[in-house]
Design a protein around this motif. Structure first.
Motif, short mmCIF file in Angstrom:
data_model
loop_
_atom_site.label_atom_id
_atom_site.label_comp_id
_atom_site.label_asym_id
_atom_site.label_seq_id
_atom_site.Cartn_x
_atom_site.Cartn_y
_atom_site.Cartn_z
N GLN A 190 0.78 -1.38 -0.04
CA GLN A 190 -0.05 0.15 0.04
C GLN A 190 1.04 1.36 0.00
OE1 GLN A 190 -2.37 0.85 3.58
NE2 GLN A 190 -3.97 1.77 2.35
N ALA A 191 1.72 1.50 0.86
CA ALA A 191 2.68 2.50 1.02
C ALA A 191 3.28 2.96 -0.27
CB ALA A 191 3.61 2.58 2.17
N LEU A 192 3.96 2.08 -0.93
CA LEU A 192 4.62 1.97 -2.32
C LEU A 192 3.58 2.40 -3.00
CD1 LEU A 192 7.77 -0.62 -2.12
CD2 LEU A 192 7.78 1.88 -1.74
N ASN A 193 2.58 1.82 -3.21
CA ASN A 193 1.72 2.03 -4.30
C ASN A 193 1.20 3.61 -4.18
OD1 ASN A 193 1.74 -0.31 -5.23
ND2 ASN A 193 -0.13 -1.14 -4.26
N ARG A 194 1.19 4.05 -2.84
CA ARG A 194 0.85 5.58 -2.95
C ARG A 194 1.92 6.27 -3.39
NH1 ARG A 194 -2.51 6.69 1.86
NH2 ARG A 194 -4.14 5.35 1.78
N ILE A 195 3.07 5.85 -3.07
CA ILE A 195 4.19 6.81 -3.81
C ILE A 195 4.27 6.75 -5.29
CG2 ILE A 195 6.76 7.01 -3.91
CD1 ILE A 195 6.68 5.66 -1.01
N THR A 196 4.08 5.74 -5.87
CA THR A 196 3.84 5.33 -7.33
C THR A 196 2.79 6.20 -8.00
OG1 THR A 196 2.88 3.26 -7.00
CG2 THR A 196 5.35 3.26 -7.32
N THR A 197 1.53 6.15 -7.37
CA THR A 197 0.42 6.91 -7.54
C THR A 197 0.68 8.36 -7.76
OG1 THR A 197 -1.07 5.13 -6.91
CG2 THR A 197 -2.03 7.33 -7.29
N LEU A 198 1.17 8.69 -6.87
CA LEU A 198 1.60 10.42 -6.59
C LEU A 198 2.49 10.79 -7.45
CD1 LEU A 198 1.23 12.89 -4.63
CD2 LEU A 198 3.85 12.23 -3.96
N ILE A 199 3.66 9.90 -8.05
CA ILE A 199 4.56 10.18 -8.95
C ILE A 199 4.01 10.24 -10.34
CG2 ILE A 199 6.62 9.44 -10.00
CD1 ILE A 199 7.58 8.26 -7.37
N TRP A 218 11.70 12.94 -0.55
CA TRP A 218 11.11 13.19 0.65
C TRP A 218 9.66 12.57 0.67
CZ3 TRP A 218 6.06 15.41 0.77
CH2 TRP A 218 5.68 16.10 -0.31
N VAL A 219 9.02 12.29 -0.20
CA VAL A 219 7.55 11.52 -0.05
C VAL A 219 7.79 10.06 0.41
CG1 VAL A 219 5.82 10.58 -1.50
CG2 VAL A 219 6.74 12.70 -1.84
N LYS A 229 5.68 21.80 -15.68
CA LYS A 229 4.70 20.83 -15.89
C LYS A 229 4.40 20.08 -14.53
CE LYS A 229 4.10 18.48 -19.57
NZ LYS A 229 4.51 17.65 -20.95
N TRP A 230 5.48 19.81 -13.76
CA TRP A 230 5.55 19.06 -12.69
C TRP A 230 5.07 19.91 -11.37
CZ3 TRP A 230 9.99 15.18 -12.75
CH2 TRP A 230 10.18 14.31 -13.75
N GLN A 231 5.50 21.28 -11.55
CA GLN A 231 5.16 22.14 -10.55
C GLN A 231 3.97 22.45 -10.42
OE1 GLN A 231 7.44 25.80 -11.30
NE2 GLN A 231 9.69 24.82 -11.41
N ARG A 232 3.19 22.32 -11.47
CA ARG A 232 1.53 22.76 -11.74
C ARG A 232 0.98 21.44 -11.00
NH1 ARG A 232 -0.35 22.85 -17.39
NH2 ARG A 232 -2.02 23.32 -16.38
N ARG A 233 1.77 20.40 -10.82
CA ARG A 233 0.89 19.20 -10.09
C ARG A 233 1.19 18.80 -8.88
NH1 ARG A 233 1.94 15.33 -15.72
NH2 ARG A 233 0.64 16.52 -17.28
N ILE A 234 2.18 19.42 -8.14
CA ILE A 234 2.83 18.74 -7.06
C ILE A 234 1.70 19.13 -5.87
CG2 ILE A 234 4.38 20.67 -6.30
CD1 ILE A 234 6.08 18.33 -5.25
N LEU A 235 1.51 20.31 -5.59
CA LEU A 235 0.31 20.50 -4.60
C LEU A 235 -1.09 19.96 -4.66
CD1 LEU A 235 1.28 24.22 -3.59
CD2 LEU A 235 2.04 22.16 -2.70
N PRO A 236 -1.47 19.86 -5.85
CA PRO A 236 -2.79 19.22 -5.87
C PRO A 236 -2.59 17.82 -5.41
CG PRO A 236 -2.63 20.66 -7.84
CD PRO A 236 -1.23 20.89 -6.90
N ALA A 237 -1.49 17.05 -5.91
CA ALA A 237 -1.31 15.63 -5.42
C ALA A 237 -1.05 15.50 -4.07
CB ALA A 237 -0.12 15.08 -6.19
#
Length: 453
Positions: free
Chosen positions: A225-234, A277-278, A315-323
């Protein structure tokens, strides 16, 4: 955001670039989304100082875990920080003999003093819970909590910078992690521990594989679960398919990115920063005994992020906080940034524009974040930048408009005006369109034929 454990206000006196400054952090009631507060402003305006001051509220009693980041910014005997947390007033700073012990936000009793930090800590009442939290995090050992008073945490606080600290380190084998989840937790640059992070991933992959071999799908799913959360966030931020793998010979943790196996040293800086950090936050949250059992990512968390967008493509800066808002639905997150893409990426957040160094007095009011606004408007309103081109092109436009006004006031040879116009037109199609439009307008006003060859 339903986290009742939140920082409500902060005031700095004679700390860093601030003589006297105060900020109220208004709540943002949005279901299932983190509460975001953004600090912006020019270099040297005090963004990091504010984050360090906030982190010190949660620093441990027994040792200086954040290495005196805020203490080094004290300017004299009057330096202090007042705050309001969970409805309780508190204060810390250079010791003084004021028997009143009043902070900006209420009466304080001296509950803790640490001469090694040259500071004291006060709070309105001993039942605030904050002193207990500071003591618990200092004493806690993940492998051996005190048997008579097991630690249970209602909330936690962590701090990270955008440094790409993750790197390959040798794995001695599959072994238990005995480090406290609060080790270096508020040190920003030192919060990510590469050896421990890779050990955690290796342990996770091993335990998942053993559970699957035992046909215990429920346990395997829990380990995944924890690693899946990280890969989903990425994936949400970067659009990349990422998989963490444990190689058998030699024993090593690798990452598959869009099907290609890459060692951590070879990862792009932006991806390395996010994973650093995540993943570290994930392993800490997983190791904490919570007072209310449940999803560790949904626990009350106070998070401090110092320029985590520093290595990220826009492009990644636009997505990091919503994630992050979605990953940590009950968190209060404080972020420093120079990026209009970060400010413009998130709705239901507060933005605090800090003034130039030496002008940081009085109250700093938060304004709603820039979601729904153009980046042109955000640059103007939030960052105070009204330029549209690079510095050299802007300088040419300034010269062009100066020559235009001079020519219109008293017509003379247009040679200098036309030479500057030609230089601008050569810099790009957009500049050429503007210049030609301006020359047509000047020709109508002056009655002279003007145009570029």
């Amino acid at each position: 955001m339903t986290n009742p454990y939140r920082v409500e206000a902060l005031a700095l006196h004679q700390v860093g670039v601030f003589d006297d400054v105060a900020i109220d952090f208004k709540p943002i009631a949005v279901a299932d989304k983190a509460e975001i507060h953004l600090f912006t402003g020019p270099n040297g305006c005090g963004k990091s100082t504010l984050l360090y001051a906030l982190a010190e509220i949660f620093d441990t009693v027994n040792y200086n875990i954040n290495n005196g980041l805020i203490q080094r910014r004290y300017r004299g005997a009057e330096s202090r920080v007042d705050f309001l947390f969970n409805g309780r007033a508190g204060q810390y700073g250079v010791p003084h003999t004021d028997s009143n012990n009043s902070s900006r936000y209420g009466k304080c009793h001296i509950l803790y003093s640490d001469s090694t930090k040259d500071c004291f800590f006060g709070s309105e009442s001993p039942d605030t819970g904050l002193i207990q939290y500071k003591q618990m995090t200092g004493d806690f050992q993940s492998h051996n909590p005190h048997p008579l008073s097991p630690a249970k945490f209602k909330h936690v606080a962590f701090a990270y910078s955008g440094q790409r600290t993750l790197r390959d380190t040798q794995l001695p084998g599959i072994q238990e992690i005995t480090n406290s989840p609060f080790e270096e937790a508020l040190s920003f640059d030192g919060s990510v521990r590469p050896q421990i992070l890779l050990q955690w991933i290796a342990n996770n992959r091993t335990q998942s594989a053993l559970a699957k071999a035992d046909k215990d799908d429920k346990a395997a799913q829990s380990y995944d679960q924890a690693l899946n959360r990280i890969t989903t966030l990425i994936h949400d931020i970067c659009g990349l398919e990422v998989e963490f793998r444990l190689e058998r010979s030699p024993l090593a943790v690798t990452v598959k990115v869009n099907g290609d196996t890459i060692r951590f040293d070879g990862l792009p800086d932006g991806l390395k920063s996010i994973i650093s950090w995540v993943a570290d936050l994930s392993l800490r949250l997983e190791a904490i005994p919570w007072q209310t059992p449940g999803d560790p990512f949904a626990q009350p968390i106070i998070l401090f992020l110092d320029e985590v967008d520093i290595h990220l493509h826009p492009k990644w800066q636009r997505r990091i906080l919503p994630a992050i808002q979605t990953l940590l639905p009950n968190a209060q997150v404080f972020v420093s940034t120079h990026s209009p893409f970060v400010v413009g990426s998130v709705e239901n957040a507060w933005v605090y524009r800090l003034p130039e160094a030496g002008q940081g007095n009085g109250s700093i009011e938060g304004v709603p974040s820039g979601a729904g606004k153009s980046y042109r408007l955000i640059l103007d309103e939030v960052f105070g930048i009204d330029d549209e081109f690079d510095v050299a092109t802007e300088a040419l436009f300034d010269e062009f408009y100066r020559l235009r006004e001079s020519f219109l006031q008293q017509p003379h040879s247009p040679q200098a005006l036309l030479e500057t116009a030609a230089k601008l037109a050569a810099r790009g199609e957009e500049a050429a369109l503007i210049v030609n439009r301006e020359l047509r307008q000047i020709a109508r006003l002056s009655g002279q034929e003007l145009g570029l060859a």
